[in-house]
Design a protein around this motif. Structure first.
Motif, PDB file in Angstrom:
ATOM      1  N   GLY A 182      32.443  44.091  30.128  1.00 45.14           N
ATOM      2  CA  GLY A 182      31.428  44.013  29.266  1.00 45.14           C
ATOM      3  C   GLY A 182      30.025  44.733  29.960  1.00 45.14           C
ATOM      4  N   GLY A 183      29.084  43.960  29.945  1.00 49.74           N
ATOM      5  CA  GLY A 183      27.775  44.264  30.698  1.00 49.74           C
ATOM      6  C   GLY A 183      27.682  43.836  32.078  1.00 49.74           C
ATOM      7  N   MET A 184      28.811  43.315  32.452  1.00 52.57           N
ATOM      8  CA  MET A 184      28.708  42.703  33.926  1.00 52.57           C
ATOM      9  C   MET A 184      29.519  43.673  34.766  1.00 52.57           C
ATOM     10  SD  MET A 184      27.129  39.929  33.447  1.00 52.57           S
ATOM     11  CE  MET A 184      27.195  38.955  34.751  1.00 52.57           C
ATOM     12  N   ILE A 185      29.353  43.448  36.099  1.00 54.64           N
ATOM     13  CA  ILE A 185      30.380  44.275  37.078  1.00 54.64           C
ATOM     14  C   ILE A 185      30.715  43.182  38.248  1.00 54.64           C
ATOM     15  CG2 ILE A 185      28.167  45.119  38.258  1.00 54.64           C
ATOM     16  CD1 ILE A 185      29.936  47.795  38.735  1.00 54.64           C
ATOM     17  N   VAL A 186      32.083  43.502  38.679  1.00 56.47           N
ATOM     18  CA  VAL A 186      32.617  42.667  39.881  1.00 56.47           C
ATOM     19  C   VAL A 186      31.911  43.087  41.086  1.00 56.47           C
ATOM     20  CG1 VAL A 186      34.641  41.608  40.786  1.00 56.47           C
ATOM     21  CG2 VAL A 186      34.548  42.068  38.460  1.00 56.47           C
ATOM     22  N   ILE A 187      31.619  42.174  41.740  1.00 55.46           N
ATOM     23  CA  ILE A 187      31.123  42.565  43.223  1.00 55.46           C
ATOM     24  C   ILE A 187      32.195  42.121  44.248  1.00 55.46           C
ATOM     25  CG2 ILE A 187      29.286  42.087  44.880  1.00 55.46           C
ATOM     26  CD1 ILE A 187      28.449  43.932  42.627  1.00 55.46           C
ATOM     27  N   LYS A 188      32.542  43.115  44.951  1.00 52.91           N
ATOM     28  CA  LYS A 188      33.574  42.816  46.128  1.00 52.91           C
ATOM     29  C   LYS A 188      33.075  42.731  47.486  1.00 52.91           C
ATOM     30  CE  LYS A 188      37.457  45.150  43.533  1.00 52.91           C
ATOM     31  NZ  LYS A 188      38.729  46.262  43.606  1.00 52.91           N
ATOM     32  N   GLY A 189      31.961  43.007  47.545  1.00 50.62           N
ATOM     33  CA  GLY A 189      31.414  42.824  48.905  1.00 50.62           C
ATOM     34  C   GLY A 189      29.762  43.188  49.000  1.00 50.62           C
ATOM     35  N   GLY A 190      29.168  42.302  49.880  1.00 51.20           N
ATOM     36  CA  GLY A 190      27.667  42.734  49.995  1.00 51.20           C
ATOM     37  C   GLY A 190      26.937  41.520  49.523  1.00 51.20           C
ATOM     38  N   VAL A 247      31.505  47.540  44.733  1.00 52.22           N
ATOM     39  CA  VAL A 247      31.581  47.146  43.165  1.00 52.22           C
ATOM     40  C   VAL A 247      33.168  47.157  43.025  1.00 52.22           C
ATOM     41  CG1 VAL A 247      29.201  47.897  42.659  1.00 52.22           C
ATOM     42  CG2 VAL A 247      31.151  49.319  42.389  1.00 52.22           C
ATOM     43  N   GLY A 248      33.274  46.457  41.802  1.00 56.60           N
ATOM     44  CA  GLY A 248      34.783  46.439  41.268  1.00 56.60           C
ATOM     45  C   GLY A 248      34.759  47.034  39.720  1.00 56.60           C
ATOM     46  N   SER A 249      35.670  46.250  39.186  1.00 59.16           N
ATOM     47  CA  SER A 249      35.711  46.733  37.649  1.00 59.16           C
ATOM     48  C   SER A 249      34.347  46.196  36.616  1.00 59.16           C
ATOM     49  CB  SER A 249      36.983  46.300  37.090  1.00 59.16           C
ATOM     50  OG  SER A 249      38.096  46.882  37.867  1.00 59.16           O
ATOM     51  N   GLU A 250      34.264  46.979  35.803  1.00 60.23           N
ATOM     52  CA  GLU A 250      33.162  46.810  34.515  1.00 60.23           C
ATOM     53  C   GLU A 250      33.692  45.684  33.690  1.00 60.23           C
ATOM     54  OE1 GLU A 250      30.665  49.127  33.241  1.00 60.23           O
ATOM     55  OE2 GLU A 250      31.123  50.998  34.609  1.00 60.23           O
TER      56      GLU A 250
END
Length: 383
Positions: free
Chosen positions: A338-346, A333-336
């Motif tokens: 709001g209600g979303m989160i960045v996905i860096k892998g997987g 996971v990356g940065s949040e």
């Protein structure tokens, strides 16, 4: 005969009981499959993401001047109160002016004497020059007159310089504010002796606008340099905001300056951001947090934050596969946002994950995705 019939009946009854028990045991060993779990799903997609980066900062004045006496003497006047607002040119302190007044008057008088002597020598030189043209006077006398005239001019220049110096010292015996701002607490009292260039009297600094210094990693330097080139965009997009003691202020900042060099011991460089401070809320020396919006150069994978579970420092999501079965997938996971989160892998774009109802799931469970009308609406971050 009757005995055989009875035996036959007993055997038949036993067989029936055995068959009945076998059927009962076989039926009890089979368990009905659990019904599909109702969940809400989300299709992984890419979006332009703007991530808030936080930096600790220190409030500093954009302009700050230490007041030190340029001439020596005793303090004979203090014309401001500690912490008072001051304007440029306003009188702040006075050093005993008696000697400086006397020196000024003496230099002024000496200049007048030198000017009078110059006027006399000019007339002499003119008269002797005219007589020499008629050969009524020796040439030597003319030469003496011209020499006296040159000396008189030099004496006037020297007297003028002395007057300028005396006037400057007399003027410097009154210390005035060099800028509009706020004066600090006085470091001297009436009667204190001031040593030229050494004694600190006070400090004056500006407070509107005011600045905040933050330490930026060298790898982010190019991004901040680009923001500095576009100050209008910086302000309109509210890229810089500030929080102090948990209070966030509705003010936009802009990059005022970037330091000349990176600190090799930390790998960071100081960036100075200026903020409006009309109410004087921010005071020099305060610590605060500065939020800088960081727009990703390329779209990134984002998913709802509630779709991610964490255990022992590892993050995972449930991916819906064939036959609506879910598998638990480890993700980076990356940065949040709001209600979303960045996905860096997987995960990959287009994967379907469970966004709501993950607490009751187990790997291999069959799910029944909610209808589109029942699904939770999720906002995708954008620029």
């Amino acid at each position: 005969m009757n005995s055989n019939i009875i035996k036959t009946g007993i055997i038949a009854l036993g067989a029936a009981l055995i068959t009945s028990c076998g059927n009962s045991q076989q039926g009890g060993g089979q368990q009905a499959a659990p019904p599909p779990m109702p969940v809400t799903t989300y299709t992984v997609e890419k979006a332009a993401v703007t991530v808030p980066d936080n930096y600790p900062g220190v409030v500093v004045p954009l302009q700050e001047v230490e007041l030190r006496g340029e001439v020596g003497g005793y303090i004979t006047g203090i014309f401001v109160k500690d912490g008072q607002k001051v304007s440029k040119g306003q009188r702040l302190y006075e050093i005993d002016r008696t000697n400086y007044q006397a020196a000024f008057n003496s230099a002024k008088a000496n200049l007048e004497v030198a000017k009078a002597n110059l006027a006399r020598t000019e007339k002499d030189a003119e008269r002797y020059t005219n007589l020499a043209k008629k050969e009524a006077i020796a040439q030597q006398r003319v030469d003496y007159a011209l020499t006296d005239l040159a000396n008189a001019k030099s004496q006037v220049a020297a007297a003028q310089a002395s007057l300028t110096s005396a006037e400057a010292n007399y003027r410097k015996s009154v210390i005035v504010s060099p800028l509009n701002g706020t004066i600090g607490i006085s470091q001297v009292k009436l009667g204190a002796l001031v040593t030229p260039g050494s004694t600190l009297l006070n400090t004056v600094s500006t407070n509107d606008p005011i600045a905040v210094d933050i330490a930026v990693n060298q790898r982010d330097l190019s991004r901040f340099m680009e923001m500095q080139k576009n100050p209008s965009t910086t302000v309109s997009d509210s890229i810089f905001s500030i929080e102090q003691n948990g209070n966030r202020y509705s003010m936009n900042g802009k990059i005022e300056a970037i330091d000349r060099a990176v600190d090799p011991s930390t790998g960071t460089i100081t960036v100075r951001i200026s903020f409006p401070n009309p109410n004087g809320t921010l005071v020099a020396g305060m610590t605060c947090n500065v939020t800088v919006l960081n727009k990703s150069p390329e779209p990134q994978l984002v998913i709802p934050h509630k779709a991610v579970s964490e255990q022992l420092g590892k993050y995972s999501v449930y991916v819906v596969g064939d036959s609506s079965k879910v598998n638990q997938q480890i993700v980076e996971v990356g940065s949040e946002v709001g209600g979303m989160i960045v996905i860096k892998g997987g995960l990959q774009e287009g994967d379907v994950i469970v966004s709501d109802g993950i607490m009751k799931l187990r790997p291999g469970a069959v799910v029944q995705p909610a209808k589109a009308t029942d699904s939770t609406t999720t906002t995708t971050p954008n620029n």
